[in-house]
Design an enzyme around this catalytic site. Structure first.
Site, PDB file in Angstrom:
ATOM      1  N   GLU A   1     -41.792  62.729 -13.066  1.00 45.05           N
ATOM      2  CA  GLU A   1     -40.820  61.785 -12.525  1.00 45.05           C
ATOM      3  C   GLU A   1     -39.901  62.432 -11.489  1.00 45.05           C
ATOM      4  O   GLU A   1     -38.693  62.555 -11.699  1.00 45.05           O
ATOM      5  CB  GLU A   1     -39.957  61.246 -13.677  1.00 45.05           C
ATOM      6  CG  GLU A   1     -40.760  60.501 -14.709  1.00 45.05           C
ATOM      7  CD  GLU A   1     -39.964  60.132 -15.953  1.00 45.05           C
ATOM      8  OE1 GLU A   1     -40.381  59.209 -16.668  1.00 45.05           O
ATOM      9  OE2 GLU A   1     -38.925  60.787 -16.216  1.00 45.05           O
TER      10      GLU A   1
ATOM     11  N   CYS B   1      -7.857  61.051  -1.096  1.00 41.94           N
ATOM     12  CA  CYS B   1      -6.598  61.632  -1.581  1.00 41.94           C
ATOM     13  C   CYS B   1      -6.845  62.584  -2.744  1.00 41.94           C
ATOM     14  O   CYS B   1      -6.399  62.347  -3.874  1.00 41.94           O
ATOM     15  CB  CYS B   1      -5.652  60.512  -2.001  1.00 41.94           C
ATOM     16  SG  CYS B   1      -5.341  59.407  -0.642  1.00 41.94           S
ATOM     17  N   GLU B   2      -7.606  63.604  -2.489  1.00 37.56           N
ATOM     18  CA  GLU B   2      -7.961  64.618  -3.498  1.00 37.56           C
ATOM     19  C   GLU B   2      -8.169  65.916  -2.749  1.00 37.56           C
ATOM     20  O   GLU B   2      -8.927  65.941  -1.774  1.00 37.56           O
ATOM     21  CB  GLU B   2      -9.323  64.287  -4.130  1.00 37.56           C
ATOM     22  CG  GLU B   2      -9.354  63.196  -5.142  1.00 37.56           C
ATOM     23  CD  GLU B   2      -8.908  63.643  -6.508  1.00 37.56           C
ATOM     24  OE1 GLU B   2      -8.970  64.851  -6.790  1.00 37.56           O
ATOM     25  OE2 GLU B   2      -8.470  62.786  -7.280  1.00 37.56           O
TER      26      GLU B   2
HETATM   27  C1  LIG Z   1     -35.715  61.067 -17.499  1.00 40.76           C
HETATM   28  C2  LIG Z   1     -35.510  61.518 -16.102  1.00 40.76           C
HETATM   29  N1  LIG Z   1     -36.569  61.542 -15.291  1.00 40.76           N
HETATM   30  C3  LIG Z   1     -36.437  61.944 -13.998  1.00 40.76           C
HETATM   31  C4  LIG Z   1     -35.213  62.318 -13.488  1.00 40.76           C
HETATM   32  C5  LIG Z   1     -35.141  62.706 -12.057  1.00 40.76           C
HETATM   33  O1  LIG Z   1     -34.677  63.981 -11.843  1.00 40.76           O
HETATM   34  P1  LIG Z   1     -34.774  64.619 -10.384  1.00 40.76           P
HETATM   35  O2  LIG Z   1     -34.211  63.633  -9.425  1.00 40.76           O
HETATM   36  O3  LIG Z   1     -33.936  65.845 -10.486  1.00 40.76           O
HETATM   37  O4  LIG Z   1     -36.219  64.886 -10.124  1.00 40.76           O
HETATM   38  C6  LIG Z   1     -34.085  62.319 -14.314  1.00 40.76           C
HETATM   39  C7  LIG Z   1     -32.779  62.732 -13.781  1.00 40.76           C
HETATM   40  O5  LIG Z   1     -31.757  62.701 -14.403  1.00 40.76           O
HETATM   41  C8  LIG Z   1     -34.239  61.897 -15.659  1.00 40.76           C
HETATM   42  O6  LIG Z   1     -33.196  61.863 -16.501  1.00 40.76           O
END
Ligand SMILES: Cc1ncc(COP(=O)(O)O)c(C=O)c1O
Length: 471
Positions: A328, A399-400
């Site tokens: 992913e 504003c930080e």
């Molecule tokens: C379950 C899951 N899959 C994929 C991702 C994507 O991560 P990245 O954008 O670092 O590849 C995340 C990011 O938080 C996640 O929690």
């Protein structure tokens, strides 16, 4: 990141102040291809162009700040990931990195699946025509409405994150007369970030169900094994696999190795205990990108080979058929494809320290520097300059005092109000994490391809702000 002085001496100080920077590049006008999107180039006139379009023209037409996204690069990265993993694996783009209807269409056309983690992301995916069976729904606290919408739409996968959710999804699927494919998200006791990972027996975090509970594989009698048991007893759920996500901005594959070994340990246990071989394994996202030229990420084909080899080796050692692998990546696809275009407003030279360069955006369009101490690079893009390097800090208009976009950078000393700066590698977790702090209007996302530019997410207006303010 090392600290060092520019051999010729930067403009402000012979002894450089505290900071994270390397020596300035020999040529401040150079654009390192590791951090810039594929079609970005400096034109003979000196300005920068993307997709054949001069950034000065983009600023004129779309205003600043603006996220400028290289569609050619985005699509090429999708194809590179899809081709690297091949037909026996699935690539789910993590929509949390950046999602819009146009992005969903690009993903669909380039053959990627999509991971969503909220009702809003699911609605965007479905609205833009992503087939439901190519969508995975994540989240550690999905609402009943989100679950119902996902099951009703027929999403290909719901990743279960708690015992309560097992019951909720099972109940909803039964009520709707469906058998919902699900994976169980496990925490494998690996914390991975960039070049380091820590393998532990237990994890102290909100996501997933722990494998830990004993045994050298880490796949002992923990909540994850109990979750498997419960899901297998429910007719309205079809358990297809185990999911693990170990961290973010990871360059070192060693964390995935421990994660895969522990997940395979659970698959083995499931086979031994229930006589079921689960057909899928998802190792999540988290693959790193170059935010500065010091970062050296791996190519998708190297990652695919490394992950494929790890899973195959672990399964063969356990006597299991190799399950279908999915990953992913979010940042690794969207991140490098965009830069944020800003206009310089004011400059403040702090003698002996650095020059504060204020731009017309800030922490509302890029919270990562303030939130994670993230490092970025920056370049003058509306013209070339032969001026000496000036140690700079690019800050926003909020504003930080922590409203920093690029903590330490060298910019040309003749920088002036009205110049355009671009911060590369802002395609992921910038627009998607943008806020209205100080009632800032969130910038547009402009997609550029083959000499054409179009807004894919428009700039917010004061009307948008006031429409929500109904008091
Ligand atoms: C379950 C899951 N899959 C994929 C991702 C994507 O991560 P990245 O954008 O670092 O590849 C995340 C990011 O938080 C996640 O929690």
């Amino acid at each position: 990141m090392s600290r060092s002085a520019h051999p010729a001496g930067p403009r402000h100080a012979d002894v450089l102040p505290e900071g994270h920077y390397t020596a300035p590049p020999a040529d401040l006008n150079s654009l390192d291809p590791r951090v810039w999107a594929q079609t970005v180039e400096r034109t003979p006139e000196g300005a920068v162009a993307v997709g054949g379009l001069d950034v000065r023209r983009l600023a004129e037409e779309f205003g600043t700040p603006a996220y400028v996204m290289d569609e050619t690069d985005f699509r090429a990265r999708c194809r590179a990931w899809r081709d690297a993993f091949g037909p026996d694996a699935d690539v789910y783009y993590a929509g949390k990195a950046f999602l819009s209807r146009a992005v969903v269409r690009w993903l669909h056309e380039e053959g990627l699946n999509l991971d969503v983690c909220s009702g809003g992301e699911l609605a965007t995916a479905l609205d833009a025509g992503m087939p439901a069976e190519r969508i995975a729904l994540h989240g550690n606290n999905k609402s009943d409405e989100e679950i119902e919408r996902a099951v009703e739409a027929g999403v290909g996968r719901i990743v279960l994150d708690s015992f309560q959710e097992i019951a909720r999804v099972a109940h909803t699927a039964a009520r709707l007369g469906r058998r919902q494919p699900v994976q169980i998200r496990v925490t494998v006791g690996v914390e991975a970030h960039t070049h380091e990972f820590i393998a532990t027996a237990h994890e102290d975090q909100k996501f997933g169900l722990a494998l830990a509970g004993g045994g050298s594989s880490g796949a002992g009698e923990g909540p994850a094994a109990e979750a498997v048991r419960r899901v297998l007893m429910l007719d309205s759920l079809e358990l297809t696999g185990i999911h693990s996500h170990i961290g973010s901005q990871i360059f070192d594959m060693a964390g995935f190795e421990v994660s895969a070994r522990r997940v395979v340990g659970l698959l083995t246990r499931v086979r031994d205990e229930h006589g079921v071989e689960l057909p899928e394994i998802d190792l999540g996202g988290g693959l790193g990108i170059a935010y500065t030229p010091e970062d050296d990420p791996r190519e998708p084909h190297e990652i695919a080979k490394a992950l494929g080899d790890i899973v195959t080796r672990e399964c063969e050692a356990a006597g299991l058929a190799v399950p279908r692998l999915s990953v992913e990546p979010g940042r690794a696809i969207a991140g490098p494809t965009a830069f944020t275009l800003y206009e310089v407003g004011t400059l403040k030279e702090l003698e002996g320290l650095r020059t504060y360069v204020s731009v017309d955006g800030g922490m509302s369009d890029n919270i990562r520097t303030a939130l994670y101490d993230a490092e970025y690079s920056v370049a003058l893009v509306s013209r070339a300059s032969a001026a000496e390097p000036m140690l700079s800090r690019v800050v926003g208009k909020h504003c930080e005092s922590g409203d920093i976009v690029v903590r330490d950078a060298f910019l040309p000393a003749d920088l002036a109000p009205g110049d355009l700066l671009a911060v590369p590698a802002t395609g992921a977790y910038c627009r998607s994490m943008a806020s209205n702090y100080n009632h800032a209007l969130r910038p547009p996302v402009v997609a550029v391809r083959d000499g054409q530019a179009r807004t894919i997410v428009r700039r917010e207006t004061e009307e948008d702000l006031l429409r929500l303010d109904v008091g």
